[in-house]
Design an enzyme around this catalytic site. Structure first.
Site, PDB file in Angstrom:
ATOM      1  CB  THR A  77     -26.953   5.619  48.206  1.00 15.93           C
ATOM      2  OG1 THR A  77     -26.213   6.690  47.620  1.00 15.93           O
ATOM      3  CG2 THR A  77     -26.557   5.469  49.655  1.00 15.93           C
ATOM      4  CB  SER A  99     -29.038   7.965  40.052  1.00 14.88           C
ATOM      5  OG  SER A  99     -28.950   9.095  40.848  1.00 14.88           O
ATOM      6  CB  THR A 158     -31.634   9.788  46.044  1.00 11.13           C
ATOM      7  OG1 THR A 158     -30.297  10.108  46.422  1.00 11.13           O
ATOM      8  CG2 THR A 158     -32.160   8.662  46.904  1.00 11.13           C
TER       9      THR A 158
END
Ligand code: ASP
Length: 321
Positions: A12, A54, A86
């Protein structure tokens, strides 16, 4: 002037919102050219090593990151910042913590709001991570995760909230420091840890979560010829329902390492209870109790241990230490 190697991997922090409201990957990372933020005090050497959400991150890519960092250290950089999605940030951070020699600070950061969203935390977290990586106090502490003005150990930090910017927390132990106006302020020492610069990241390690009423069906479904290790997120202080035991025993009989952690978000799994399925009996049967890690990080540690060429006994010690 300190030289900081910045490795962008995606997530992000490098994305933006499009006209439909969807958060998408950018071709050009918005954090590529941020040298002027550090006013001649820090020089950034920036590489877009990956551009991935991720959940797409694999152990092979974590390994590539490790290799690039070790090369950077040999080239004389003063610190490393990795930007990362994250969702799996804690796994990459812990893999690097276990495999990169201590010394030069390695700091991982991300964002919960993409680059053009109101209240975007990306640039701020990036800046904080760079200040942390450049701080002399951050050396020899292993890999650090910096988000939302807090400094956490890669070993214990975890993502706790789906959207809140204060998502990264360290249950049980708390953060080891914080940032105030670009300055690091550490409040805790970090215990020394073995570093295994593994030559590969091969092996199949599954992660299974225990629940009330569980039996051994899922254990019996595993093709053990393809299995190198198993991690179980057990109940409470480290216990399993008794109906799990026959299937679990078949795996233990094949000398496949079985590691146990707790599904509780605080505390340490231990061999306390002596009833059927309790931790005491599990440990007697060869289950390895890993201290204070969550399931996803226990899996990373087991994979690193397996790739480090350790004997069964050394592996056991490494996992329980
Ligand atoms: N799903 C995103 C990712 O992990 C979330 C983020 O980057 O924070 O890449």
């Amino acid at each position: 002037m300190k030289k900081i190697l910045v490795l962008h991997t995606g997530g992000t922090i490098s994305m933006s919102k499009d006209a439909t409201g969807g958060v998408i990957l950018n071709e050009q990372n918005p954090l590529m050219n941020q040298n002027e933020l550090f006013q001649g005090e820090i020089e950034l050497v920036v590489e877009d090593i990956f551009n991935l959400p991720s959940p797409h991150m694999t152990l092979e890519q974590m390994f590539q990151l490790k290799e690039r960092i070790i090369q950077g250290i040999a080239e004389g950089i003063d610190g490393v910042v990795i930007t990362h999605g994250t969702d799996t940030l804690e796994e990459t951070a812990y893999f690097l913590d276990l495999t990169v020699p201590k010394g030069v600070a390695v700091v991982v950061t991300g964002a919960m709001r993409s680059s053009n969203e109101i209240g975007s935390d990306g640039l701020y977290n990036f800046m904080s991570a760079v200040w942390t990586a450049a701080s002399d106090e951050s050396r020899n502490k292993g890999v650090l995760v910096v988000m939302n003005d807090e400094i956490h150990m890669a070993k214990y930090v975890t993502k706790t909230h789906t959207t809140n910017v204060a998502t990264f927390r360290t249950p049980t132990f708390g953060p080891i420091g914080m940032l105030t106006k670009g300055r690091t302020f550490f409040t805790k020492e970090v215990m020394p840890e073995e570093v295994c610069d593994v030559p590969s990241v091969q092996g199949e390690v599954f992660l299974i979560k225990a629940y009330a009423g569980m039996d051994d069906q899922i254990f019996n479904l595993i093709h053990t010829e393809k299995l190198d290790g198993l991690v179980i997120e057990a109940l409470g202080a480290g216990n399993l329902p008794p109906a799990v035991l026959p299937g679990l025993q078949k795996i233990l009989d094949q000398k496949i390492p079985v590691v146990l952690v707790s599904r509780c978000s605080n505390g340490i799994a231990e061999d306390i209870y002596a009833y059927e399925g309790g931790g005491a009996g599990l440990r007697n049967h060869g289950v390895i109790f890993m201290k204070g890690l969550n399931g996803q990080k226990a899996r990373i540690r087991l994979l690193v241990g397996l790739n480090a060429g350790k004997s069964a006994e050394e592996l056991h010690r490494y996992l329980e230490s």
